[in-house]
Enzyme design. Sequence first.
Site, PDB file in Angstrom:
ATOM      1  N   HIS A  53      14.521   3.266   0.192  1.00 10.52           N
ATOM      2  CA  HIS A  53      14.715   2.014   0.943  1.00 10.52           C
ATOM      3  C   HIS A  53      16.073   1.984   1.642  1.00 10.52           C
ATOM      4  O   HIS A  53      16.714   0.939   1.735  1.00 10.52           O
ATOM      5  CB  HIS A  53      14.569   0.797   0.022  1.00 10.52           C
ATOM      6  CG  HIS A  53      13.221   0.655  -0.596  1.00 10.52           C
ATOM      7  ND1 HIS A  53      12.157   0.051   0.046  1.00 10.52           N
ATOM      8  CD2 HIS A  53      12.738   1.053  -1.799  1.00 10.52           C
ATOM      9  CE1 HIS A  53      11.090   0.081  -0.726  1.00 10.52           C
ATOM     10  NE2 HIS A  53      11.412   0.682  -1.861  1.00 10.52           N
ATOM     11  N   ASN A 126       6.920  -4.912  -2.112  1.00 12.65           N
ATOM     12  CA  ASN A 126       6.567  -4.104  -0.942  1.00 12.65           C
ATOM     13  C   ASN A 126       5.599  -4.876  -0.059  1.00 12.65           C
ATOM     14  O   ASN A 126       5.199  -5.995  -0.382  1.00 12.65           O
ATOM     15  CB  ASN A 126       5.929  -2.780  -1.375  1.00 12.65           C
ATOM     16  CG  ASN A 126       6.927  -1.789  -1.948  1.00 12.65           C
ATOM     17  OD1 ASN A 126       8.076  -1.739  -1.517  1.00 12.65           O
ATOM     18  ND2 ASN A 126       6.506  -1.010  -2.920  1.00 12.65           N
TER      19      ASN A 126
END
Length: 496
Positions: A53, A126
Amino acid sequence: MSRKLTTSAGAPMPTNEHSLSAGPRGPLLMQDYQLIEKLAHQNRERIPERAVHAKGWGAFGTFTVTHDITKYTKAAIFSEVGKKTEVLSRWSTVAGELGAADTERDVRGFSLKFYTEEGNWDLVGNNTPIFFVRDPYKFPDFIRTQKRHPVTNLRSPEAMFDFWAAQPESVHQVTILMSDRGIPQNPARMNGYGSHTFSFWNDAGERYWIKFHFKTQQGHAHFTNEEAETLIGKTRESYQEDLFNMIEEGQHPKWTMFIQVMNEEDAANQPFNPFDLTKVWPHGDFPLIEVGELEFNRNPDNYFIYVENAAYSPSNIVPGISFSPDKMLQARVFSYADAHRYRLGTHYEQLPANVAKAAEVHFYHKDGGMRFFPQQTGHPDAYYEPNQYEEAARPDPAATEPPMKIDGDAARYDQADPDADFVQPRALYAEVLNDEQRARLHSNMASAMGPCSDSVKERWYAVLAKVHPDYEAGVRRAVEDDANAIPVTDETPTRA
């Protein structure tokens, strides 16, 4: 009247145009401490990027409660309809580094930091309701397949599909990744999910298992591979551009928050393990319950301070919200906070993005790097606990969570059915996707696995065949069509 330029220690700067030297032709002087300071600081401007990420975009906003769910949770954030809470969100790709393109085919992170009066609540999720693996022991291996090969320093489709073929549970997530939803047009055009199973507990000490959903009000919109490739040729920063400009122009993106609720006693009676991160809860059995609205309406005034330094961790919970036996969640409770300690420092939660805004903070952590704030215990002599000082911080028994019921029957959640990992992706493939969507899924997957060796391709075809014979046949045909479309000559480079 303009402000005076100073050193970082506050002394006025006579010039900011040139270095100090012994004469017109040099040499430079060691006493030019500002030259040394500028060079030394530049060497330290970058911090370690996130292991996953790394590339992200963020905004501030507000969460507003629109429906009463107090029968499920005592969390103050949900205490009354109309209540508003400040939120900092960060959306991100997973595999790419800081310089990666925004519109690569990848899962997107969807993380929320709620600044509640009971402390910060972080929901780290997510844009998909599931994940590739259900056991954290395999997570480091999985992430390595998404990163660069140690010899070529290139991304390796061979590694990705080799791993997925050995972990059939991943086919559900891979199907979503290779579907139309694999490349959202920007953060506003995708859903968010807590993904894990969490829990609520109420004033009566009753626990409920919970799934979090955030449905985009902007509508879904996605790029095809070809559209994404064209856009990347023009800009690698399209998400940042879209999100920043959208908010600046007053087009504030919104999501509707829903929960799914499962009673504790119902968890053992499902045809699937409700704590398995590779499974969804059927909406027909556990319908979506509307909770509130997220609106993001303010861009941070400094990206580094509020987005790069934002540290989200599932360990940040508040009374009324808690964990579950979800193995991946249990591991993330440790690993996320530990990653922040490594990347940002011991006291990362005192940085502006992470410090609690609506709650008083009192703790007994002492010293260490980045100790730039005063003691938080409530009394100057209270640097340990228990202690004799009435003003010093004490535990609050009212925050005690009810016990999580563990019956010791491990086999209750064992996956004995060898077909269990394929039931939900089969329904997604055969019942949810239409013919055109399936055709694009076949094509997208063929493009992704084209460079793989024949042995890895065959192993992955075998996984797809267990989902649905048309799935295997469609991807196999698309791979063969791609291969036939590019004639191989002695000059054509190939890679395994």
